[in-house]
Design an enzyme around this catalytic site. Structure first.
Site, PDB file in Angstrom:
ATOM      1  CB  SER A  50       7.820  11.914   3.074  1.00  0.00           C
ATOM      2  OG  SER A  50       7.622  12.114   1.695  1.00  0.00           O
ATOM      3  CE  LYS A  91       9.420   9.060  -0.254  1.00  0.00           C
ATOM      4  NZ  LYS A  91       8.895   9.537   1.046  1.00  0.00           N
TER       5      LYS A  91
END
Length: 250
Positions: A50, A91
């Protein structure tokens, strides 16, 4: 009266003292660098793709232990939140408390408080998000996205939950500063967020720690090599007939 001064021995003693000091300094830098690094940083393996292309799946990164209050927009952070499964997650922070984060503008860019943000770490030609969204971040929270916007389960997935997909600053445990494997590099702070209030964070001391450890290793090897080199040089001098003695008559 006559006497003999062994200048060779004097030089040998001085050389031994200096080599010992070099080794001692090297040990301080080498061991101190590792100890300081162990206190400031924690290693972490990136479990998914991701964050590609910035962080490839399986990459080993060094994340600086920080307080959530130190986080700025653009930082890549490690956090744990029950709504995200309660496991360490990586993230990028794109919004802080009070921000309105939206996507996309006419050019496919992310906007923060209506201002477009250039994100060079995204894949070329792709919009900043495959889905349109808008969220206002509560005070004390962070809005997080993966760099692989079309394959990241991030704040956009949690928009209908409390906080519109954001997580508390207290959930942050560390900030990624460098990639240790498969390549060695410092993670750059994105300039696109620098013009926003609060700017971007400053890099941690990971580069200084690396250079201290390398310098310590070099000094240890150089100091340890003095003895064998000096003995070899002395043996060659003796074999050539040089006594290394100087006679003084008084």
């Amino acid at each position: 009266m006559s006497g003999t001064i062994r200048t060779e021995g004097g030089r040998g003693r001085l050389g031994s003292v200096l080599s010992g000091l070099v080794v001692a300094v090297g040990c301080v830098l080498f061991l101190g660098g590792f100890a300081w690094g162990a206190v400031l940083y924690q290693p972490y393996s990136v479990p998914t793709d991701s964050m590609t292309p910035t962080l490839d799946v399986g990459s080993k990164v060094l994340a600086q232990r920080i307080d959530g209050d130190e986080v700025r927009r653009g930082d890549i952070v490690v956090f744990k939140d029950p709504l995200w499964g309660g496991v360490p997650t990586v993230k990028r922070v794109v919004g802080v408390g009070g921000d309105t984060v939206a996507c996309c503008d006419a050019e496919g860019r992310l906007t923060v408080n209506g201002k477009p943000v250039e994100e060079p770490y995204l894949r070329p030609g792709a919009p900043a998000s495959g889905q349109k969204f808008s969220a206002t971040v509560p005070e004390g929270n962070l809005f997080l996205l993966g760099d692989e916007r079309h394959n990241s389960l991030d704040s956009r997935v949690h928009l209908q939950e409390a906080g519109q997909g954001s997580v508390p600053r207290s959930a942050v445990t560390a900030r990624v500063d460098a990639v240790a494997w498969p390549d060695n590099r410092v993670v750059e702070r994105p300039a696109g967020f620098a013009a926003l209030p609060g700017g971007t964070s400053r890099p941690g001391p990971v580069a200084q720690l690396f250079y201290a450890i390398v310098a310590g290793c070099v000094l240890i090897l150089a100091g340890a090599a003095y003895g064998p080199v000096a003995r070899t040089a002395g043996g060659r001098t003796g074999a050539s007939g040089t006594t290394g003695r100087k006679s003084v008559n008084a």
